[in-house]
Enzyme design. Sequence first.
Site, PDB file in Angstrom:
ATOM      1  CE  LYS A 122      -3.946  -2.151   2.311  1.00 50.72           C
ATOM      2  NZ  LYS A 122      -4.887  -2.480   1.258  1.00 50.72           N
ATOM      3  CD  GLU A 206      -4.691   5.970   3.854  1.00 50.71           C
ATOM      4  OE1 GLU A 206      -3.746   5.982   3.053  1.00 50.71           O
ATOM      5  OE2 GLU A 206      -5.760   5.397   3.597  1.00 50.71           O
ATOM      6  CG  HIS A 241     -12.322  -1.506   7.675  1.00 48.45           C
ATOM      7  ND1 HIS A 241     -12.828  -0.245   7.553  1.00 48.45           N
ATOM      8  CD2 HIS A 241     -11.714  -1.548   8.887  1.00 48.45           C
ATOM      9  CE1 HIS A 241     -12.541   0.450   8.625  1.00 48.45           C
ATOM     10  NE2 HIS A 241     -11.870  -0.326   9.460  1.00 48.45           N
ATOM     11  NE  ARG A 300      -7.396 -10.046  -4.551  1.00 47.47           N
ATOM     12  CZ  ARG A 300      -8.530  -9.536  -4.110  1.00 47.47           C
ATOM     13  NH1 ARG A 300      -9.658  -9.790  -4.736  1.00 47.47           N
ATOM     14  NH2 ARG A 300      -8.561  -8.748  -3.060  1.00 47.47           N
TER      15      ARG A 300
END
Length: 481
Positions: A122, A206, A241, A300
């Site tokens: 990430k 973040e 999530h 994917r």
Amino acid sequence: MSTNKTKGKRILIMNRGEIALRVAKACRELGCVAVGVFTDNEMQAKHLEVCDEWIHLSGSSNAETYLNIPKILDLCKKYKIDGVHPGYGFLSENTEFSDTLVKNGITWIGPHPEAVRVMGDKAVSKQFAEKVGIPVVPGSTGAVPTVEEALKIADKIKYPVLLKAVAGGGGRGMRVCHNADDVRANFEAVGREAASAFKNGDLLVEKYIVNPHHIEVQILADKKGNVFHFFERECSIQRRHQKIVEEAPSPFIGDDEELRQRVCNSAVKLAKAINYDSAGTVELIMGEDKEFYFLEMNTRIQVEHPITEEITGIDLIVCMIQSAFGDDLGIPGQEWIKRTGHAIECRICAEDPITMLPAPGTVTGCETNFPQGIRFDNCLYKGLQVTPDFDPMVGKLIAKGIIRDVAVRKMRAALDGLLIEGLKTNVPLHKVIMNEENFIAGKYSTNYISTVKPQERVNTEMDFNDICKKIAGIEARRMGL
Ligand code: ADP
Ligand code: ADP
Ligand code: MG
């Protein structure tokens, strides 16, 4: 003349459950030999019925089976496999696996390893997106080494902030922090958890976007530099999530075609920059103000790909296999990809519909009585044992309509006609969501489950009795009673 290098290829499906079945169908359509696997624990898996051949992947734990690269390579050699489709999860985003296959002359049905390397982390992918000019979530673009540094960044971008594992996935490795004390209390713990779950303890800090929308763009590319998008999906109905309901197109984007174009073009720009050459998804987070930021790219096929197939009429898995063997996708240009109607997917999981926690068990009866046009990608059968070893998802119910209201109506009827006995599932929760006013209005964000709380309106007792009665009725009729 388009080439046909795919026909006759022997394809190993290195996965289980509904996706193994879905890939097997695509292989057979293309005239390939679909080779399925079964482990010591899952001798009767439903996908084997659709495969042309099946081989024993000995062992029972994931480490001994679906994650065991040397063992899988040996099987590939022994059974003269031409290509491997990894499905999702397991080794689908593991470059050691794809590298090993390619070095041994076996086709990897997925993107080239460099794309996976850049997008799989990430932090690295965020830096890459920023370089390409795609907006990224404010905060660090690299791993943050100390809690002091994390606090400095949080002060700058303002709370709430999110601590996020660079190697995370499946909704895990994330913690929201509302103030400096939260960051101090969680920084080391999240790092430790990430290190043990993902073998990498690095964290990003973040901005936590408030009441956001999860919007993602389906990408499909060939080996000749053609990159196409198949519009967006909205996946904001999530628990922990993780997505449970997805729809295409996004109700939040609605008829804002200018925004839709910007979103889709950003995804294509990113995919082109990494020379993407397979099916993949660019995930974005969009604020209430419609500003959007790059989240990650999944290199994917994704669980929710069917809703895109339903609104565009393209078979993404078939195309992914054709692309891997160097065949044409048969798409002359982006302008040929059109969308019609609206599609919704409900993930059917073996879980408690109120706590939304996995609920392993055995299916003692399963019947379906669907309205016209329902698609049910699943691995259910009477006798199926759902264990805690795997993800609890057992199927995906997909409804389509010319407009959203029709898709919702069909989904309600489909949920009523999906009769699973013996196993606790989230079907009762989906029924509440499909009848809930915010969902019906298409007005919801990723906080839907935590604020609207549809789980509090679930009535499992009534549902359970009803299902038992209906299944008993069907079985009695079959026996001529
Ligand atoms: P999708 O958008 O396709 O649902 P997910 O991130 O939910 O993507 O992942 C799909 C499947 O792969 C799920 O079964 C999820 O649990 C699993 N998965 C994905 N990444 C990881 C990971 N890093 N560790 C463990 N499981 C993962
Ligand atoms: P994973 O690899 O686990 O899928 P993602 O980065 O795709 O991780 O995030 C999963 C979900 O977490 C998103 O769909 C969203 O709901 C939430 N999320 C992630 N980053 C943010 C953020 N900066 N602000 C708000 N929500 C976020
Ligand atoms: Mg994600």
